[in-house]
Design an enzyme around this catalytic site. Structure first.
Site, mmCIF file in Angstrom:
data_model
loop_
_atom_site.group_PDB
_atom_site.id
_atom_site.type_symbol
_atom_site.label_atom_id
_atom_site.label_comp_id
_atom_site.label_asym_id
_atom_site.label_seq_id
_atom_site.Cartn_x
_atom_site.Cartn_y
_atom_site.Cartn_z
ATOM 1 N N ASP A 1 -5.739 -10.854 -11.243
ATOM 2 C CA ASP A 1 -6.782 -10.509 -10.285
ATOM 3 C C ASP A 1 -6.239 -10.515 -8.855
ATOM 4 O O ASP A 1 -5.566 -11.462 -8.439
ATOM 5 C CB ASP A 1 -7.931 -11.510 -10.419
ATOM 6 C CG ASP A 1 -9.082 -11.229 -9.480
ATOM 7 O OD1 ASP A 1 -9.772 -10.219 -9.683
ATOM 8 O OD2 ASP A 1 -9.289 -12.020 -8.541
ATOM 9 N N GLU B 1 -4.277 -6.028 -10.417
ATOM 10 C CA GLU B 1 -5.245 -5.439 -9.508
ATOM 11 C C GLU B 1 -4.657 -5.622 -8.117
ATOM 12 O O GLU B 1 -4.464 -6.750 -7.663
ATOM 13 C CB GLU B 1 -6.598 -6.132 -9.598
ATOM 14 C CG GLU B 1 -7.624 -5.537 -8.639
ATOM 15 C CD GLU B 1 -8.848 -6.413 -8.447
ATOM 16 O OE1 GLU B 1 -9.925 -5.859 -8.192
ATOM 17 O OE2 GLU B 1 -8.723 -7.654 -8.545
#
Length: 584
Positions: free
Chosen positions: A266, A301
Protein backbone atom coordinates in the site's frame (compact mmCIF):
# COMPACT_ATOMS: atom_id res chain seq x y z
CA UNK A 1 -1.88 -29.87 4.86
CA UNK A 2 -0.36 -27.61 7.53
CA UNK A 3 2.27 -28.49 10.05
CA UNK A 4 1.70 -27.19 13.57
CA UNK A 5 5.32 -27.62 14.66
CA UNK A 6 7.58 -24.61 14.26
CA UNK A 7 10.89 -25.32 12.54
CA UNK A 8 13.11 -22.25 12.42
CA UNK A 9 15.26 -21.74 9.34
CA UNK A 10 18.95 -20.93 9.57
CA UNK A 11 18.24 -17.34 8.46
CA UNK A 12 15.61 -16.89 11.17
CA UNK A 13 17.69 -18.55 13.89
CA UNK A 14 20.66 -16.29 13.19
CA UNK A 15 18.73 -13.03 12.73
CA UNK A 16 18.89 -10.65 15.70
CA UNK A 17 15.56 -10.44 17.48
CA UNK A 18 14.15 -6.99 18.05
CA UNK A 19 10.43 -7.79 18.26
CA UNK A 20 7.86 -10.27 19.41
CA UNK A 21 7.83 -13.62 21.14
CA UNK A 22 9.84 -16.38 19.49
CA UNK A 23 9.79 -20.06 20.61
CA UNK A 24 13.27 -21.32 21.46
CA UNK A 25 12.40 -24.88 22.51
CA UNK A 26 11.47 -26.81 25.66
CA UNK A 27 8.51 -24.53 26.37
CA UNK A 28 10.61 -21.41 26.47
CA UNK A 29 10.20 -18.16 24.55
CA UNK A 30 12.47 -15.25 23.73
CA UNK A 31 10.58 -11.95 23.99
CA UNK A 32 11.92 -8.68 22.63
CA UNK A 33 10.94 -5.07 21.95
CA UNK A 34 13.06 -2.27 20.53
CA UNK A 35 12.61 0.83 22.68
CA UNK A 36 15.90 2.78 22.76
CA UNK A 37 14.48 5.72 24.71
CA UNK A 38 12.97 3.59 27.48
CA UNK A 39 14.63 3.07 30.85
CA UNK A 40 13.12 -0.26 31.89
CA UNK A 41 10.90 -2.97 30.47
CA UNK A 42 9.27 -6.18 31.69
CA UNK A 43 7.14 -9.00 30.36
CA UNK A 44 4.06 -10.11 32.30
CA UNK A 45 3.02 -13.71 31.66
CA UNK A 46 -0.60 -14.46 32.52
CA UNK A 47 -1.40 -13.05 35.93
CA UNK A 48 2.20 -13.38 37.10
CA UNK A 49 4.61 -10.78 38.33
CA UNK A 50 6.57 -8.67 35.83
CA UNK A 51 9.80 -10.32 34.66
CA UNK A 52 12.53 -7.80 33.94
CA UNK A 53 13.89 -7.51 30.40
CA UNK A 54 17.55 -6.68 29.84
CA UNK A 55 18.38 -3.75 27.56
CA UNK A 56 21.04 -4.34 24.94
CA UNK A 57 23.40 -1.86 23.38
CA UNK A 58 21.15 -1.73 20.31
CA UNK A 59 18.23 -0.41 22.39
CA UNK A 60 16.36 -3.73 22.37
CA UNK A 61 14.96 -5.19 25.61
CA UNK A 62 15.04 -8.99 25.74
CA UNK A 63 13.98 -11.72 28.15
CA UNK A 64 13.46 -15.47 28.11
CA UNK A 65 10.30 -16.87 29.69
CA UNK A 66 8.74 -20.27 30.26
CA UNK A 67 5.10 -20.75 29.21
CA UNK A 68 2.78 -22.87 27.10
CA UNK A 69 1.59 -21.74 23.70
CA UNK A 70 -1.60 -19.61 23.83
CA UNK A 71 -0.64 -18.16 27.23
CA UNK A 72 -1.55 -14.46 27.48
CA UNK A 73 1.25 -11.97 28.05
CA UNK A 74 1.78 -8.21 28.13
CA UNK A 75 4.72 -5.85 28.06
CA UNK A 76 5.43 -3.03 30.51
CA UNK A 77 7.63 -0.17 29.26
CA UNK A 78 8.53 2.48 31.82
CA UNK A 79 5.39 1.60 33.72
CA UNK A 80 3.00 1.57 30.74
CA UNK A 81 1.36 -1.81 30.15
CA UNK A 82 0.56 -2.68 26.55
CA UNK A 83 0.07 -5.57 24.14
CA UNK A 84 3.12 -6.72 22.22
CA UNK A 85 3.38 -4.48 19.10
CA UNK A 86 4.54 -7.63 17.25
CA UNK A 87 1.74 -9.77 18.67
CA UNK A 88 0.86 -12.82 16.58
CA UNK A 89 -2.58 -13.08 18.18
CA UNK A 90 -4.66 -11.15 20.71
CA UNK A 91 -6.86 -12.64 23.41
CA UNK A 92 -9.55 -10.09 22.51
CA UNK A 93 -9.14 -6.46 21.37
CA UNK A 94 -6.11 -4.48 20.22
CA UNK A 95 -5.85 -3.20 23.80
CA UNK A 96 -5.87 -6.58 25.54
CA UNK A 97 -3.19 -9.18 26.24
CA UNK A 98 -1.27 -10.86 23.45
CA UNK A 99 -1.07 -14.65 23.16
CA UNK A 100 2.11 -16.68 22.81
CA UNK A 101 1.61 -18.15 19.35
CA UNK A 102 3.57 -20.82 17.54
CA UNK A 103 4.43 -19.87 13.98
CA UNK A 104 3.28 -22.30 11.31
CA UNK A 105 4.18 -23.56 7.87
CA UNK A 106 1.72 -24.03 5.01
CA UNK A 107 2.95 -27.05 3.08
CA UNK A 108 0.43 -27.79 0.35
CA UNK A 109 2.59 -28.66 -2.66
CA UNK A 110 1.54 -25.53 -4.54
CA UNK A 111 4.06 -24.42 -7.17
CA UNK A 112 2.37 -21.16 -8.15
CA UNK A 113 1.69 -19.66 -11.55
CA UNK A 114 3.40 -17.15 -13.84
CA UNK A 115 2.39 -13.57 -13.11
CA UNK A 116 1.42 -12.82 -16.71
CA UNK A 117 -1.42 -15.38 -16.39
CA UNK A 118 -2.99 -13.71 -13.36
CA UNK A 119 -6.66 -12.69 -13.40
CA UNK A 120 -7.36 -11.05 -10.05
CA UNK A 121 -10.42 -10.53 -7.89
CA UNK A 122 -9.87 -8.05 -5.07
CA UNK A 123 -11.86 -9.19 -2.05
CA UNK A 124 -12.65 -7.87 1.43
CA UNK A 125 -13.04 -10.79 3.82
CA UNK A 126 -15.67 -9.05 5.96
CA UNK A 127 -18.08 -8.41 3.06
CA UNK A 128 -17.11 -11.15 0.61
CA UNK A 129 -19.63 -13.43 2.35
CA UNK A 130 -22.53 -13.02 4.76
CA UNK A 131 -20.47 -14.66 7.51
CA UNK A 132 -17.45 -12.46 6.85
CA UNK A 133 -14.88 -15.13 7.74
CA UNK A 134 -11.91 -16.86 6.13
CA UNK A 135 -13.76 -20.17 6.21
CA UNK A 136 -16.80 -18.76 4.40
CA UNK A 137 -14.55 -16.97 1.90
CA UNK A 138 -12.80 -20.25 1.09
CA UNK A 139 -16.18 -21.82 0.29
CA UNK A 140 -16.93 -19.03 -2.22
CA UNK A 141 -13.64 -19.35 -4.13
CA UNK A 142 -14.88 -22.14 -6.45
CA UNK A 143 -17.44 -19.69 -7.85
CA UNK A 144 -14.60 -17.43 -8.99
CA UNK A 145 -12.54 -20.31 -10.35
CA UNK A 146 -15.50 -21.50 -12.43
CA UNK A 147 -15.46 -18.16 -14.26
CA UNK A 148 -11.70 -18.20 -14.96
CA UNK A 149 -10.47 -16.01 -12.08
CA UNK A 150 -7.21 -17.53 -10.80
CA UNK A 151 -5.95 -15.04 -8.20
CA UNK A 152 -7.46 -13.35 -5.16
CA UNK A 153 -6.05 -10.17 -3.70
CA UNK A 154 -7.16 -9.98 -0.07
CA UNK A 155 -7.58 -6.54 1.45
CA UNK A 156 -5.58 -6.09 4.70
CA UNK A 157 -6.28 -8.59 7.48
CA UNK A 158 -3.94 -7.18 10.16
CA UNK A 159 -5.83 -6.54 13.40
CA UNK A 160 -7.48 -3.13 13.81
CA UNK A 161 -9.73 -1.56 16.43
CA UNK A 162 -13.34 -2.75 16.43
CA UNK A 163 -14.84 -5.48 14.28
CA UNK A 164 -15.56 -3.75 10.97
CA UNK A 165 -13.22 -1.85 8.68
CA UNK A 166 -11.42 -1.81 5.38
CA UNK A 167 -8.21 -2.96 7.08
CA UNK A 168 -6.03 0.08 6.37
CA UNK A 169 -6.31 1.17 10.02
CA UNK A 170 -4.38 -1.85 11.27
CA UNK A 171 -2.26 -1.46 14.41
CA UNK A 172 -0.99 -5.02 14.94
CA UNK A 173 0.50 -6.02 11.57
CA UNK A 174 1.51 -9.52 12.68
CA UNK A 175 -1.91 -10.47 14.12
CA UNK A 176 -4.83 -11.72 12.03
CA UNK A 177 -8.02 -9.71 12.57
CA UNK A 178 -10.08 -11.97 14.87
CA UNK A 179 -13.47 -11.11 13.35
CA UNK A 180 -12.30 -13.00 10.26
CA UNK A 181 -11.01 -16.05 12.13
CA UNK A 182 -7.80 -17.42 13.60
CA UNK A 183 -4.32 -17.55 12.07
CA UNK A 184 -5.05 -21.20 11.34
CA UNK A 185 -8.22 -20.21 9.51
CA UNK A 186 -6.26 -17.90 7.24
CA UNK A 187 -3.70 -20.64 6.60
CA UNK A 188 -6.60 -22.92 5.66
CA UNK A 189 -7.95 -20.24 3.31
CA UNK A 190 -4.60 -20.06 1.51
CA UNK A 191 -4.43 -23.85 1.29
CA UNK A 192 -7.99 -24.01 -0.09
CA UNK A 193 -7.14 -21.41 -2.73
CA UNK A 194 -4.03 -23.29 -3.78
CA UNK A 195 -6.02 -26.49 -4.00
CA UNK A 196 -8.27 -24.76 -6.54
CA UNK A 197 -5.31 -23.51 -8.56
CA UNK A 198 -5.60 -19.96 -7.22
CA UNK A 199 -2.81 -17.65 -6.15
CA UNK A 200 -3.26 -15.45 -3.06
CA UNK A 201 -1.99 -11.87 -2.88
CA UNK A 202 -2.23 -10.13 0.48
CA UNK A 203 -2.59 -6.36 0.81
CA UNK A 204 -0.20 -5.05 3.48
CA UNK A 205 0.17 -1.56 4.96
CA UNK A 206 3.72 -0.59 5.91
CA UNK A 207 3.36 3.19 5.64
CA UNK A 208 1.30 4.04 8.75
CA UNK A 209 -0.66 2.70 11.71
CA UNK A 210 -4.34 3.22 12.51
CA UNK A 211 -5.61 5.85 14.96
CA UNK A 212 -6.64 3.52 17.80
CA UNK A 213 -4.46 0.94 19.53
CA UNK A 214 -1.11 1.97 18.05
CA UNK A 215 1.03 1.91 21.18
CA UNK A 216 4.40 2.09 19.44
CA UNK A 217 4.42 5.89 19.27
CA UNK A 218 4.22 6.12 23.04
CA UNK A 219 6.86 3.56 23.98
CA UNK A 220 9.16 3.73 20.93
CA UNK A 221 9.06 7.26 19.52
CA UNK A 222 12.23 6.51 17.53
CA UNK A 223 10.06 4.26 15.32
CA UNK A 224 8.72 7.42 13.66
CA UNK A 225 10.27 10.31 11.74
CA UNK A 226 9.66 13.48 13.77
CA UNK A 227 10.19 15.62 10.66
CA UNK A 228 7.53 14.07 8.45
CA UNK A 229 3.89 13.02 8.48
CA UNK A 230 1.72 11.10 6.05
CA UNK A 231 -1.94 11.81 5.16
CA UNK A 232 -2.84 9.14 7.72
CA UNK A 233 -0.57 10.00 10.64
CA UNK A 234 3.10 9.96 11.75
CA UNK A 235 5.63 8.84 9.15
CA UNK A 236 7.71 5.76 9.86
CA UNK A 237 11.50 6.08 10.06
CA UNK A 238 12.90 3.38 7.80
CA UNK A 239 16.49 4.45 8.39
CA UNK A 240 16.34 2.53 11.70
CA UNK A 241 17.42 -1.09 11.34
CA UNK A 242 14.94 -2.52 13.87
CA UNK A 243 12.10 -0.63 12.15
CA UNK A 244 13.00 -2.23 8.82
CA UNK A 245 13.18 -5.64 10.50
CA UNK A 246 9.71 -5.16 12.02
CA UNK A 247 8.15 -4.99 8.57
CA UNK A 248 10.50 -7.37 6.76
CA UNK A 249 9.72 -10.02 9.37
CA UNK A 250 6.04 -9.36 8.79
CA UNK A 251 6.38 -9.89 5.04
CA UNK A 252 8.40 -13.07 5.56
CA UNK A 253 5.71 -14.33 7.93
CA UNK A 254 2.91 -14.00 5.36
CA UNK A 255 4.99 -15.47 2.53
CA UNK A 256 6.99 -18.22 4.24
CA UNK A 257 4.62 -19.27 7.03
CA UNK A 258 1.13 -18.70 5.63
CA UNK A 259 2.07 -19.48 2.04
CA UNK A 260 0.70 -16.38 0.30
CA UNK A 261 2.04 -15.89 -3.21
CA UNK A 262 2.71 -12.19 -3.03
CA UNK A 263 2.01 -8.85 -1.45
CA UNK A 264 0.23 -5.73 -2.61
CA UNK A 265 2.21 -2.93 -0.95
CA UNK A 266 0.00 0.00 0.00
CA UNK A 267 1.10 3.56 -0.90
CA UNK A 268 4.81 2.85 -1.31
CA UNK A 269 5.39 6.52 -2.17
CA UNK A 270 5.12 7.08 1.59
CA UNK A 271 7.91 4.57 2.34
CA UNK A 272 10.52 7.30 2.10
CA UNK A 273 14.00 6.09 2.98
CA UNK A 274 17.40 7.61 2.08
CA UNK A 275 19.22 4.44 3.14
CA UNK A 276 21.17 2.18 0.79
CA UNK A 277 19.48 -0.06 -0.07
CA UNK A 278 16.18 1.72 0.52
CA UNK A 279 13.60 -0.18 2.56
CA UNK A 280 11.51 -1.40 -0.39
CA UNK A 281 14.57 -2.79 -2.16
CA UNK A 282 15.82 -4.44 1.02
CA UNK A 283 12.37 -5.98 1.56
CA UNK A 284 12.31 -7.34 -1.99
CA UNK A 285 15.82 -8.77 -1.68
CA UNK A 286 15.02 -10.60 1.54
CA UNK A 287 11.78 -12.03 0.18
CA UNK A 288 13.32 -13.13 -3.12
CA UNK A 289 16.12 -14.87 -1.21
CA UNK A 290 13.59 -17.22 0.44
CA UNK A 291 13.58 -20.83 -0.77
CA UNK A 292 9.93 -20.88 -1.83
CA UNK A 293 9.82 -23.24 -4.84
CA UNK A 294 7.12 -21.01 -6.30
CA UNK A 295 6.96 -17.57 -7.94
CA UNK A 296 6.79 -14.51 -5.69
CA UNK A 297 4.72 -11.51 -6.82
CA UNK A 298 5.21 -8.00 -5.39
CA UNK A 299 2.71 -5.35 -6.51
CA UNK A 300 3.02 -1.68 -5.56
CA UNK A 301 0.56 1.13 -5.20
CA UNK A 302 2.73 4.12 -6.11
CA UNK A 303 1.51 7.59 -7.07
CA UNK A 304 4.91 8.53 -8.50
CA UNK A 305 4.48 6.52 -11.75
CA UNK A 306 8.16 5.64 -11.81
CA UNK A 307 9.27 2.48 -13.65
CA UNK A 308 12.51 2.06 -11.67
CA UNK A 309 11.36 -0.61 -9.23
CA UNK A 310 9.96 -2.76 -12.03
CA UNK A 311 13.06 -2.22 -14.18
CA UNK A 312 15.24 -3.34 -11.27
CA UNK A 313 13.07 -6.32 -10.31
CA UNK A 314 12.20 -4.83 -6.91
CA UNK A 315 8.50 -5.12 -7.73
CA UNK A 316 6.72 -7.07 -10.44
CA UNK A 317 3.82 -4.75 -11.15
CA UNK A 318 2.04 -1.57 -10.12
CA UNK A 319 -1.60 -0.62 -9.80
CA UNK A 320 -2.27 1.52 -12.86
CA UNK A 321 -4.70 4.15 -11.62
CA UNK A 322 -4.11 6.13 -14.83
CA UNK A 323 -6.02 3.49 -16.78
CA UNK A 324 -8.92 3.66 -14.35
CA UNK A 325 -9.04 7.46 -14.28
CA UNK A 326 -9.05 7.74 -18.07
CA UNK A 327 -11.85 5.22 -18.49
CA UNK A 328 -13.85 6.64 -15.59
CA UNK A 329 -13.73 10.20 -16.95
CA UNK A 330 -14.66 8.99 -20.42
CA UNK A 331 -17.72 7.11 -19.14
CA UNK A 332 -18.92 9.53 -16.46
CA UNK A 333 -17.73 13.00 -17.47
CA UNK A 334 -16.55 13.64 -13.89
CA UNK A 335 -13.78 16.21 -13.62
CA UNK A 336 -13.20 17.02 -9.92
CA UNK A 337 -10.36 16.08 -7.62
CA UNK A 338 -7.81 13.64 -9.00
CA UNK A 339 -10.00 13.14 -12.08
CA UNK A 340 -9.37 16.71 -13.30
CA UNK A 341 -6.21 16.02 -15.37
CA UNK A 342 -7.87 13.02 -17.02
CA UNK A 343 -11.10 14.83 -17.88
CA UNK A 344 -9.47 17.15 -20.45
CA UNK A 345 -9.03 14.45 -23.12
CA UNK A 346 -9.87 11.06 -21.61
CA UNK A 347 -9.85 9.25 -24.96
CA UNK A 348 -6.29 10.35 -25.68
CA UNK A 349 -5.28 9.36 -22.15
CA UNK A 350 -6.93 5.95 -22.52
CA UNK A 351 -5.03 5.42 -25.77
CA UNK A 352 -1.74 6.08 -23.96
CA UNK A 353 -2.72 3.80 -21.06
CA UNK A 354 -3.50 0.96 -23.45
CA UNK A 355 -0.16 1.17 -25.25
CA UNK A 356 2.33 2.58 -22.73
CA UNK A 357 0.83 1.79 -19.31
CA UNK A 358 1.04 5.05 -17.39
CA UNK A 359 -0.46 8.24 -18.77
CA UNK A 360 1.50 10.64 -16.55
CA UNK A 361 5.08 10.13 -17.72
CA UNK A 362 7.01 13.18 -16.54
CA UNK A 363 5.83 15.76 -19.05
CA UNK A 364 2.80 18.09 -18.81
CA UNK A 365 -0.25 16.87 -20.76
CA UNK A 366 -2.59 19.78 -20.07
CA UNK A 367 -3.00 22.73 -17.72
CA UNK A 368 -4.59 20.51 -15.05
CA UNK A 369 -1.85 17.88 -14.98
CA UNK A 370 1.39 17.82 -13.02
CA UNK A 371 4.68 16.42 -14.25
CA UNK A 372 4.94 13.30 -12.12
CA UNK A 373 6.15 10.06 -13.62
CA UNK A 374 8.63 8.89 -16.24
CA UNK A 375 8.36 7.02 -19.56
CA UNK A 376 6.87 3.55 -19.09
CA UNK A 377 6.26 2.26 -22.61
CA UNK A 378 9.25 -0.08 -22.44
CA UNK A 379 7.72 -2.13 -19.63
CA UNK A 380 5.93 -5.41 -20.43
CA UNK A 381 2.14 -5.41 -20.06
CA UNK A 382 2.26 -7.59 -16.95
CA UNK A 383 4.01 -4.70 -15.16
CA UNK A 384 0.60 -2.99 -14.90
CA UNK A 385 -2.46 -4.08 -12.93
CA UNK A 386 -5.48 -2.50 -14.64
CA UNK A 387 -8.92 -2.19 -13.08
CA UNK A 388 -12.23 -0.60 -13.97
CA UNK A 389 -12.87 -0.16 -10.24
CA UNK A 390 -11.12 -0.94 -6.95
CA UNK A 391 -11.96 -0.56 -3.28
CA UNK A 392 -10.35 2.90 -3.46
CA UNK A 393 -12.20 4.20 -6.48
CA UNK A 394 -15.58 2.93 -5.27
CA UNK A 395 -15.24 3.43 -1.54
CA UNK A 396 -13.70 6.87 -1.66
CA UNK A 397 -16.88 8.23 -3.21
CA UNK A 398 -19.43 9.75 -0.85
CA UNK A 399 -22.02 7.03 -1.53
CA UNK A 400 -19.62 4.27 -2.62
CA UNK A 401 -21.23 3.78 -6.04
CA UNK A 402 -19.78 1.27 -8.47
CA UNK A 403 -18.97 2.39 -12.01
CA UNK A 404 -21.87 0.36 -13.40
CA UNK A 405 -24.25 2.56 -11.38
CA UNK A 406 -22.71 5.68 -12.91
CA UNK A 407 -22.17 4.61 -16.52
CA UNK A 408 -24.82 1.92 -17.01
CA UNK A 409 -24.54 -1.80 -17.84
CA UNK A 410 -24.22 -1.29 -21.61
CA UNK A 411 -21.04 0.74 -21.29
CA UNK A 412 -19.71 -1.51 -18.54
CA UNK A 413 -20.02 -4.66 -20.64
CA UNK A 414 -17.68 -3.10 -23.19
CA UNK A 415 -15.32 -1.90 -20.45
CA UNK A 416 -15.45 -5.42 -18.99
CA UNK A 417 -14.52 -6.89 -22.35
CA UNK A 418 -11.59 -4.53 -22.78
CA UNK A 419 -10.26 -5.11 -19.27
CA UNK A 420 -10.38 -8.91 -19.43
CA UNK A 421 -8.92 -9.34 -22.92
CA UNK A 422 -6.22 -6.64 -22.99
CA UNK A 423 -2.69 -7.93 -22.29
CA UNK A 424 -2.30 -6.18 -18.91
CA UNK A 425 -3.01 -7.98 -15.64
CA UNK A 426 -6.76 -7.46 -15.07
CA UNK A 427 -8.26 -6.97 -11.63
CA UNK A 428 -11.95 -7.07 -10.73
CA UNK A 429 -13.46 -5.89 -7.46
CA UNK A 430 -15.60 -8.47 -5.62
CA UNK A 431 -18.96 -8.85 -7.34
CA UNK A 432 -17.86 -7.12 -10.54
CA UNK A 433 -17.82 -10.49 -12.29
CA UNK A 434 -21.60 -10.75 -11.76
CA UNK A 435 -22.38 -7.09 -12.53
CA UNK A 436 -23.03 -6.23 -8.87
CA UNK A 437 -24.58 -2.83 -8.18
CA UNK A 438 -24.07 -2.95 -4.42
CA UNK A 439 -22.12 0.08 -3.15
CA UNK A 440 -18.91 -0.23 -1.17
CA UNK A 441 -18.85 2.89 1.02
CA UNK A 442 -16.24 3.55 3.66
CA UNK A 443 -17.04 1.84 6.98
CA UNK A 444 -15.28 1.41 10.31
CA UNK A 445 -16.08 0.60 13.93
CA UNK A 446 -14.73 3.35 16.16
CA UNK A 447 -16.43 4.77 19.23
CA UNK A 448 -16.67 8.06 21.10
CA UNK A 449 -14.66 11.08 19.99
CA UNK A 450 -12.77 9.14 17.30
CA UNK A 451 -16.03 8.11 15.65
CA UNK A 452 -17.19 11.73 15.61
CA UNK A 453 -13.87 12.87 14.13
CA UNK A 454 -14.17 10.33 11.30
CA UNK A 455 -17.77 11.33 10.55
CA UNK A 456 -16.84 15.02 10.48
CA UNK A 457 -13.77 14.42 8.35
CA UNK A 458 -15.72 12.46 5.74
CA UNK A 459 -18.38 15.16 5.54
CA UNK A 460 -15.80 17.93 5.12
CA UNK A 461 -13.95 15.93 2.46
CA UNK A 462 -16.98 15.59 0.20
CA UNK A 463 -18.46 19.02 0.84
CA UNK A 464 -15.84 20.43 -1.54
CA UNK A 465 -17.34 18.51 -4.47
CA UNK A 466 -19.99 20.23 -6.57
CA UNK A 467 -22.29 17.24 -6.95
CA UNK A 468 -22.36 16.35 -3.25
CA UNK A 469 -25.88 16.71 -1.88
CA UNK A 470 -25.09 16.20 1.78
CA UNK A 471 -26.07 12.52 1.93
CA UNK A 472 -23.38 10.36 3.48
CA UNK A 473 -23.70 6.84 4.90
CA UNK A 474 -22.68 6.76 8.54
CA UNK A 475 -19.30 4.94 8.49
CA UNK A 476 -20.02 3.57 11.98
CA UNK A 477 -23.45 2.13 11.17
CA UNK A 478 -23.67 -1.65 10.94
CA UNK A 479 -25.95 -1.28 7.91
CA UNK A 480 -23.21 0.57 5.98
CA UNK A 481 -21.09 -2.55 6.38
CA UNK A 482 -23.76 -5.17 5.70
CA UNK A 483 -25.12 -3.32 2.67
CA UNK A 484 -21.68 -3.62 1.04
CA UNK A 485 -21.98 -7.40 0.57
CA UNK A 486 -22.28 -7.89 -3.20
CA UNK A 487 -23.42 -11.50 -3.19
CA UNK A 488 -26.24 -11.15 -0.67
CA UNK A 489 -28.36 -9.30 -3.24
CA UNK A 490 -27.10 -10.24 -6.72
CA UNK A 491 -28.54 -8.27 -9.65
CA UNK A 492 -31.26 -9.72 -11.85
CA UNK A 493 -28.78 -10.08 -14.73
CA UNK A 494 -26.10 -11.82 -12.61
CA UNK A 495 -26.24 -15.00 -14.72
CA UNK A 496 -25.73 -12.99 -17.91
CA UNK A 497 -22.69 -11.33 -16.35
CA UNK A 498 -21.31 -14.67 -15.20
CA UNK A 499 -21.63 -16.01 -18.73
CA UNK A 500 -19.92 -12.92 -20.13
CA UNK A 501 -17.06 -13.11 -17.64
CA UNK A 502 -16.56 -16.82 -18.36
CA UNK A 503 -16.61 -16.22 -22.12
CA UNK A 504 -14.08 -13.39 -21.93
CA UNK A 505 -11.72 -15.28 -19.65
CA UNK A 506 -11.95 -18.47 -21.70
CA UNK A 507 -10.86 -16.42 -24.72
CA UNK A 508 -8.09 -14.76 -22.72
CA UNK A 509 -6.74 -18.11 -21.56
CA UNK A 510 -6.84 -19.67 -25.02
CA UNK A 511 -5.65 -16.75 -27.15
CA UNK A 512 -4.07 -13.94 -25.09
CA UNK A 513 -1.98 -15.91 -22.59
CA UNK A 514 0.07 -17.74 -25.28
CA UNK A 515 0.95 -14.34 -26.77
CA UNK A 516 1.99 -13.04 -23.37
CA UNK A 517 4.38 -15.94 -22.93
CA UNK A 518 5.96 -15.18 -26.30
CA UNK A 519 6.82 -11.59 -25.33
CA UNK A 520 5.51 -8.22 -26.53
CA UNK A 521 7.39 -6.32 -29.23
CA UNK A 522 5.32 -3.14 -29.50
CA UNK A 523 1.89 -1.52 -29.67
CA UNK A 524 -0.02 0.93 -31.87
CA UNK A 525 -3.27 2.79 -31.27
CA UNK A 526 -5.60 4.76 -33.51
CA UNK A 527 -8.28 7.08 -32.12
CA UNK A 528 -11.13 6.62 -34.60
CA UNK A 529 -13.56 9.04 -33.01
CA UNK A 530 -14.35 10.94 -29.82
CA UNK A 531 -15.41 7.73 -28.11
CA UNK A 532 -13.83 4.91 -30.09
CA UNK A 533 -10.36 3.55 -30.69
CA UNK A 534 -8.48 0.63 -32.19
CA UNK A 535 -5.39 -0.99 -30.65
CA UNK A 536 -2.84 -3.49 -31.92
CA UNK A 537 -0.47 -5.12 -29.44
CA UNK A 538 2.37 -6.92 -31.23
CA UNK A 539 3.96 -10.09 -29.85
CA UNK A 540 6.60 -12.50 -31.11
CA UNK A 541 3.98 -15.01 -32.24
CA UNK A 542 1.17 -12.72 -33.38
CA UNK A 543 -0.83 -9.53 -32.98
CA UNK A 544 -3.68 -8.91 -30.56
CA UNK A 545 -6.18 -6.41 -31.97
CA UNK A 546 -9.27 -4.74 -30.58
CA UNK A 547 -11.83 -2.09 -31.46
CA UNK A 548 -13.53 -0.38 -28.52
CA UNK A 549 -16.72 1.66 -28.91
CA UNK A 550 -17.68 3.53 -25.76
CA UNK A 551 -20.55 5.61 -27.11
CA UNK A 552 -19.87 5.73 -30.85
CA UNK A 553 -20.56 3.48 -33.86
CA UNK A 554 -17.72 2.87 -36.35
CA UNK A 555 -17.46 1.73 -40.01
CA UNK A 556 -17.75 -2.08 -40.27
CA UNK A 557 -14.42 -2.39 -42.11
CA UNK A 558 -12.60 -1.40 -38.92
CA UNK A 559 -13.62 -4.67 -37.32
CA UNK A 560 -11.51 -7.72 -38.05
CA UNK A 561 -11.15 -11.30 -36.98
CA UNK A 562 -12.69 -14.59 -37.95
CA UNK A 563 -13.99 -17.55 -36.00
CA UNK A 564 -11.21 -17.06 -33.44
CA UNK A 565 -12.32 -13.53 -32.63
CA UNK A 566 -14.65 -12.33 -29.92
CA UNK A 567 -17.38 -9.76 -30.46
CA UNK A 568 -19.74 -7.91 -28.14
CA UNK A 569 -22.35 -6.13 -30.23
CA UNK A 570 -21.78 -4.85 -33.78
CA UNK A 571 -20.01 -1.89 -35.48
CA UNK A 572 -23.28 0.01 -35.81
CA UNK A 573 -23.81 -0.06 -32.04
CA UNK A 574 -22.67 2.83 -29.90
CA UNK A 575 -21.33 0.42 -27.29
CA UNK A 576 -19.52 -2.52 -28.82
CA UNK A 577 -16.25 -4.40 -28.70
CA UNK A 578 -14.30 -6.67 -31.00
CA UNK A 579 -10.99 -8.44 -30.43
CA UNK A 580 -9.07 -10.87 -32.61
CA UNK A 581 -5.65 -12.45 -33.17
CA UNK A 582 -3.50 -12.26 -36.28
CA UNK A 583 -0.86 -14.99 -36.10
CA UNK A 584 2.54 -14.92 -37.78
Amino acid sequence: MRTGQWESTTMEAEAPQHWGARPVGDGRWSVAIWSPDATEAAVIVGDGAPQAMAKGADGTFRAEIAAEADTPYRLAIDGQTLPDPASRRQRDTVHGPSLLTLPRRVQDGWTGRPWCEAVISEIHIGTFTTEGTFAAAARRLPDLVALGINTVEVMPIAQFAGNRGWGYDGVLPHAVHPAYGTPGDFADFVTAAHGLGMSVILDVVYNHFGPEGAYLGGVTPAFFDANRTTPWGPAIDFTQGPVREFFIANAIMWIAEFGVDGLRLDAVHQLQDPSTPEFLKALSQRLRALDLHRPLHLIAEDERNLPDHRDDGVTDAQWNDDYHHSLHCLLTGEDEGYYAPFAVDPMADLAVALTEGHVAQGTPRNDRADTRGAPSGHLPPEAFVNANQTHDQIGNRALGERLIALAGPEAMRVAHGLLLTAPFVPMLFQGEEIGARTPFPFFCDFEGDLADIVRKGRLEEFSAFGGFGGDLPDPMALSTFTDARPYDTPPDDADDWRALTRRLLDWRRSHVVPLLHSGQTGADVWIIGPRALRVCWRFETGDLNCVVQLGQAVPPDLWGGDATGLRLGAPEDNFAFCTWIETR
